[in-house]
Design an enzyme around this catalytic site. Structure first.
Site, PDB file in Angstrom:
ATOM      1  N   ASP A 205       1.718 -12.644  10.244  1.00 43.80           N
ATOM      2  CA  ASP A 205       2.510 -12.748  11.483  1.00 43.80           C
ATOM      3  C   ASP A 205       2.194 -14.031  12.228  1.00 43.80           C
ATOM      4  O   ASP A 205       3.090 -14.683  12.767  1.00 43.80           O
ATOM      5  CB  ASP A 205       2.228 -11.548  12.395  1.00 43.80           C
ATOM      6  CG  ASP A 205       2.953 -10.297  11.928  1.00 43.80           C
ATOM      7  OD1 ASP A 205       3.878 -10.429  11.097  1.00 43.80           O
ATOM      8  OD2 ASP A 205       2.599  -9.198  12.390  1.00 43.80           O
TER       9      ASP A 205
ATOM     10  N   ASP B 253      -3.025 -10.471  12.705  1.00 47.57           N
ATOM     11  CA  ASP B 253      -2.314 -10.409  11.423  1.00 47.57           C
ATOM     12  C   ASP B 253      -2.013 -11.838  10.967  1.00 47.57           C
ATOM     13  O   ASP B 253      -1.225 -12.552  11.597  1.00 47.57           O
ATOM     14  CB  ASP B 253      -1.021  -9.607  11.591  1.00 47.57           C
ATOM     15  CG  ASP B 253      -0.346  -9.364  10.252  1.00 47.57           C
ATOM     16  OD1 ASP B 253      -0.228  -8.207   9.850  1.00 47.57           O
ATOM     17  OD2 ASP B 253       0.043 -10.364   9.588  1.00 47.57           O
TER      18      ASP B 253
ATOM     19  N   THR C 192      -0.795   7.658  -1.419  1.00 49.08           N
ATOM     20  CA  THR C 192      -2.096   7.513  -2.110  1.00 49.08           C
ATOM     21  C   THR C 192      -2.994   6.483  -1.426  1.00 49.08           C
ATOM     22  O   THR C 192      -4.202   6.459  -1.674  1.00 49.08           O
ATOM     23  CB  THR C 192      -1.882   7.052  -3.563  1.00 49.08           C
ATOM     24  OG1 THR C 192      -1.297   5.731  -3.530  1.00 49.08           O
ATOM     25  CG2 THR C 192      -0.959   7.993  -4.325  1.00 49.08           C
TER      26      THR C 192
ATOM     27  N   ARG D 236       0.833  -1.195   0.000  1.00 48.30           N
ATOM     28  CA  ARG D 236       0.000   0.000   0.000  1.00 48.30           C
ATOM     29  C   ARG D 236       0.874   1.254   0.000  1.00 48.30           C
ATOM     30  O   ARG D 236       1.694   1.445   0.899  1.00 48.30           O
ATOM     31  CB  ARG D 236      -0.903  -0.007   1.240  1.00 48.30           C
ATOM     32  CG  ARG D 236      -2.008   1.027   1.121  1.00 48.30           C
ATOM     33  CD  ARG D 236      -3.133   0.697   2.040  1.00 48.30           C
ATOM     34  NE  ARG D 236      -2.737   0.921   3.421  1.00 48.30           N
ATOM     35  CZ  ARG D 236      -3.568   1.373   4.351  1.00 48.30           C
ATOM     36  NH1 ARG D 236      -4.816   1.598   4.053  1.00 48.30           N
ATOM     37  NH2 ARG D 236      -3.159   1.548   5.574  1.00 48.30           N
TER      38      ARG D 236
HETATM   39  N1  URA Z   1      -4.825  -8.623   7.246  1.00 46.67           N
HETATM   40  C1  URA Z   1      -4.630  -9.407   8.327  1.00 46.67           C
HETATM   41  O1  URA Z   1      -3.671 -10.170   8.381  1.00 46.67           O
HETATM   42  N2  URA Z   1      -5.503  -9.324   9.353  1.00 46.67           N
HETATM   43  C2  URA Z   1      -6.580  -8.510   9.330  1.00 46.67           C
HETATM   44  O2  URA Z   1      -7.352  -8.514  10.286  1.00 46.67           O
HETATM   45  C3  URA Z   1      -6.769  -7.703   8.186  1.00 46.67           C
HETATM   46  C4  URA Z   1      -5.878  -7.784   7.159  1.00 46.67           C
END
Ligand code: URA
Length: 210
Positions: A204, A201, A109, A105
């Site tokens: 992760d 995440d 922008t 990202r």
């Molecule tokens: N990406 C992720 O890994 N977790 C989220 O909650 C949103 C996007």
């Protein structure tokens, strides 16, 4: 598959998803569960594949038996978390061709920018299954599908583990022809774009990074 959103409510999928959401689940267990749940989702996502028949001889007699029709599938993983879903799906469809799309990202922008793209040939003749565990804002998913359509794909399906209503709406607006298959439609996104209740995440958690 005609509905825009399919939620896979199978008890095994739902049970494994709860274990994955639990923050005390270890990286190793998370990865194992992801592999198992991906195979179950792959089963669902391939439900409408066309069959033809082939004449074979069993030890008893000749029979016209069902086999998959047409060209092989293409799986496209959105890096990096998509690779976690990819492994389990490939266990069920080992001969599928595999592509990768990397997007980040842009901080100014806020739009997705492509940094990597390697796709199999002949996308126009294949069912293309895009895999990404988290459909959050839907911006990178919509951009990945833009890219696949530009490369010739016409028959595309989006497979994820969790979807936020915001991401589903974004995909429906940008790509109403792309059905979404998920294990859960969660409540909403938080201010940082994370899915609630979600699982944190995904990258992760599966790779043990933070
Ligand atoms: N990406 C992720 O890994 N977790 C989220 O909650 C949103 C996007």
């Amino acid at each position: 598959m005609t509905d825009h959103l399919t939620i896979v409510t199978h008890p095994l999928v739902q049970h494994k998803l709860t274990l994955m959401r639990d923050k005390t689940t270890s990286t190793g267990s998370f990865r194992q569960l992801l592999r198992e749940i991906s195979a179950l989702l792959a089963y669902e996502v391939t439900r409408d594949l066309e069959l033809t028949t082939r004449t074979i001889e069993t030890p008893m007699q000749q029979v016209d038996a069902p086999v998959l029709k047409g060209k092989k599938l293409a799986l496209v993983s959105i890096l990096r978390a998509g690779n976690g879903l990819l492994d389990g799906v490939l266990e069920l469809i080992p001969s599928a061709r595999v592509g990768f799309v990397g997007l980040y990202r842009d901080e100014v922008t806020l739009k997705p920018v492509q940094y990597y793209c390697k796709l199999p040939e002949g996308l126009e003749d294949r069912l293309v299954i895009v895999v990404d565990p988290m459909l959050a804002t839907g911006n990178s998913s919509a951009a990945a599908v833009d890219l696949l359509k530009a490369a010739g794909a016409t028959n595309i399906l989006f497979l994820c583990l969790l979807a936020a209503p915001e991401g589903v709406a974004r995909m429906k607006e940008a790509h109403p022809d792309v059905p979404i298959v998920t294990a859960s439609l969660d409540k909403r996104l938080n201010e940082q774009g994370y899915i609630l209740p979600g699982l944190g995440d995904a990258g992760d958690r599966m790779f043990g990074t933070k």
